[in-house]
Design a protein around this motif. Structure first.
Motif, PDB file in Angstrom:
ATOM      1  N   ALA A   1     -11.564   5.316  -0.158  1.00 22.04           N
ATOM      2  CA  ALA A   1     -10.770   6.497   0.206  1.00 22.04           C
ATOM      3  C   ALA A   1      -9.526   6.093   0.993  1.00 22.04           C
ATOM      4  CB  ALA A   1     -11.614   7.474   1.016  1.00 22.04           C
ATOM      5  N   LEU A   2      -9.659   5.092   1.862  1.00 23.73           N
ATOM      6  CA  LEU A   2      -8.512   4.602   2.622  1.00 23.73           C
ATOM      7  C   LEU A   2      -7.540   3.886   1.692  1.00 23.73           C
ATOM      8  CD1 LEU A   2      -7.016   4.071   5.285  1.00 23.73           C
ATOM      9  CD2 LEU A   2      -8.455   2.047   5.586  1.00 23.73           C
ATOM     10  N   MET A   3      -8.051   3.039   0.838  1.00 25.91           N
ATOM     11  CA  MET A   3      -7.192   2.308  -0.083  1.00 25.91           C
ATOM     12  C   MET A   3      -6.400   3.273  -0.972  1.00 25.91           C
ATOM     13  SD  MET A   3      -8.125  -0.730  -2.734  1.00 25.91           S
ATOM     14  CE  MET A   3      -8.656   0.335  -4.050  1.00 25.91           C
ATOM     15  N   ALA A   4      -7.048   4.346  -1.420  1.00 22.24           N
ATOM     16  CA  ALA A   4      -6.387   5.321  -2.282  1.00 22.24           C
ATOM     17  C   ALA A   4      -5.213   6.006  -1.593  1.00 22.24           C
ATOM     18  CB  ALA A   4      -7.397   6.365  -2.762  1.00 22.24           C
ATOM     19  N   LYS A   5      -5.289   6.149  -0.280  1.00 19.99           N
ATOM     20  CA  LYS A   5      -4.229   6.824   0.476  1.00 19.99           C
ATOM     21  C   LYS A   5      -3.310   5.856   1.217  1.00 19.99           C
ATOM     22  CE  LYS A   5      -6.273  11.262   1.180  1.00 19.99           C
ATOM     23  NZ  LYS A   5      -5.329  12.305   1.463  1.00 19.99           N
ATOM     24  N   PHE A   6      -3.506   4.555   1.000  1.00 24.42           N
ATOM     25  CA  PHE A   6      -2.809   3.541   1.786  1.00 24.42           C
ATOM     26  C   PHE A   6      -1.296   3.751   1.792  1.00 24.42           C
ATOM     27  CE2 PHE A   6      -1.000  -0.522   2.909  1.00 24.42           C
ATOM     28  CZ  PHE A   6      -1.843  -0.988   3.900  1.00 24.42           C
ATOM     29  N   LYS A   7      -0.681   3.876   0.625  1.00 24.38           N
ATOM     30  CA  LYS A   7       0.782   4.011   0.554  1.00 24.38           C
ATOM     31  C   LYS A   7       1.267   5.275   1.251  1.00 24.38           C
ATOM     32  CE  LYS A   7       1.656   1.132  -3.422  1.00 24.38           C
ATOM     33  NZ  LYS A   7       2.231   1.013  -4.754  1.00 24.38           N
ATOM     34  N   GLU A   8       0.501   6.341   1.125  1.00 21.84           N
ATOM     35  CA  GLU A   8       0.849   7.600   1.787  1.00 21.84           C
ATOM     36  C   GLU A   8       0.770   7.464   3.312  1.00 21.84           C
ATOM     37  OE1 GLU A   8      -1.323  11.904   2.268  1.00 21.84           O
ATOM     38  OE2 GLU A   8      -1.512  10.871   0.352  1.00 21.84           O
ATOM     39  N   LEU A   9      -0.246   6.763   3.786  1.00 23.33           N
ATOM     40  CA  LEU A   9      -0.444   6.595   5.230  1.00 23.33           C
ATOM     41  C   LEU A   9       0.541   5.611   5.846  1.00 23.33           C
ATOM     42  CD1 LEU A   9      -4.334   6.411   5.209  1.00 23.33           C
ATOM     43  CD2 LEU A   9      -2.950   8.307   6.083  1.00 23.33           C
ATOM     44  N   ASP A  10       1.011   4.651   5.055  1.00 21.79           N
ATOM     45  CA  ASP A  10       1.939   3.617   5.540  1.00 21.79           C
ATOM     46  C   ASP A  10       3.345   4.207   5.639  1.00 21.79           C
ATOM     47  OD1 ASP A  10       3.188   1.239   6.221  1.00 21.79           O
ATOM     48  OD2 ASP A  10       3.121   0.420   4.182  1.00 21.79           O
TER      49      ASP A  10
ATOM     50  N   THR B   1     -12.879  -2.397  13.239  1.00 24.12           N
ATOM     51  CA  THR B   1     -13.806  -2.906  12.229  1.00 24.12           C
ATOM     52  C   THR B   1     -13.051  -3.299  10.970  1.00 24.12           C
ATOM     53  OG1 THR B   1     -15.577  -1.500  13.063  1.00 24.12           O
ATOM     54  CG2 THR B   1     -15.840  -2.365  10.839  1.00 24.12           C
ATOM     55  N   LEU B   2     -12.086  -2.499  10.580  1.00 29.45           N
ATOM     56  CA  LEU B   2     -11.326  -2.765   9.369  1.00 29.45           C
ATOM     57  C   LEU B   2     -10.293  -3.871   9.562  1.00 29.45           C
ATOM     58  CD1 LEU B   2     -10.874   0.922   8.234  1.00 29.45           C
ATOM     59  CD2 LEU B   2     -12.344  -0.797   7.184  1.00 29.45           C
ATOM     60  N   ASP B   3      -9.791  -4.027  10.760  1.00 36.47           N
ATOM     61  CA  ASP B   3      -8.795  -5.069  11.054  1.00 36.47           C
ATOM     62  C   ASP B   3      -9.520  -6.407  11.233  1.00 36.47           C
ATOM     63  OD1 ASP B   3      -6.568  -6.531  11.812  1.00 36.47           O
ATOM     64  OD2 ASP B   3      -6.511  -5.710  13.850  1.00 36.47           O
ATOM     65  N   THR B   4      -9.976  -6.966  10.114  1.00 31.61           N
ATOM     66  CA  THR B   4     -10.831  -8.157  10.169  1.00 31.61           C
ATOM     67  C   THR B   4     -10.117  -9.406  10.663  1.00 31.61           C
ATOM     68  OG1 THR B   4     -10.434  -8.609   7.822  1.00 31.61           O
ATOM     69  CG2 THR B   4     -12.399  -7.310   8.388  1.00 31.61           C
TER      70      THR B   4
ATOM     71  N   SER C   1      -4.271  -4.335   6.587  1.00 26.70           N
ATOM     72  CA  SER C   1      -3.550  -4.647   5.356  1.00 26.70           C
ATOM     73  C   SER C   1      -4.188  -3.902   4.195  1.00 26.70           C
ATOM     74  CB  SER C   1      -3.587  -6.148   5.085  1.00 26.70           C
ATOM     75  OG  SER C   1      -4.913  -6.546   4.776  1.00 26.70           O
ATOM     76  N   LEU C   2      -3.499  -3.898   3.054  1.00 22.04           N
ATOM     77  CA  LEU C   2      -4.071  -3.290   1.856  1.00 22.04           C
ATOM     78  C   LEU C   2      -5.375  -3.983   1.492  1.00 22.04           C
ATOM     79  CD1 LEU C   2      -3.889  -1.275  -0.462  1.00 22.04           C
ATOM     80  CD2 LEU C   2      -2.493  -2.940  -1.695  1.00 22.04           C
ATOM     81  N   ALA C   3      -5.415  -5.307   1.600  1.00 22.63           N
ATOM     82  CA  ALA C   3      -6.643  -6.054   1.285  1.00 22.63           C
ATOM     83  C   ALA C   3      -7.790  -5.627   2.207  1.00 22.63           C
ATOM     84  CB  ALA C   3      -6.397  -7.552   1.400  1.00 22.63           C
TER      85      ALA C   3
END
Length: 74
Positions: free
Chosen positions: A47-56, A28-31, A38-40
């Motif tokens: 909540a996902l965006m806030a943790k993006f760098k940590e998860l990547d 769903t998120l992989d549009t 992606s970050l966009a």
């Protein structure tokens, strides 16, 4: 014409956001269907965006399904 385009874009953004919140699944998120988020694309879930760098974990600027699974398991 421009007004209709803006309305359509706004509607799609709300739809994507609602779908992401309802299911928050990787697909769903992989549009753009490129196999990563992606970050966009992550912006529909704050909540996902806030943790993006940590998860990547590989630092490539995208979340793989495996990296996204870490978010889902929290």
């Amino acid at each position: 014409m421009m007004k209709n385009s803006l309305i359509t874009i706004a509607f799609l953004a709300v739809s994507v956001s609602a779908a992401a919140q309802a299911g928050d699944t990787f697909s769903t998120l992989d549009t753009d269907n490129n196999g990563s988020i992606s970050l966009a694309e992550s912006k529909v879930l704050p909540a996902l965006m806030a943790k993006f760098k940590e998860l990547d974990t590989d630092g490539n600027g995208e979340l793989s399904a495996q990296e996204f699974a870490s978010f889902k398991s929290e």
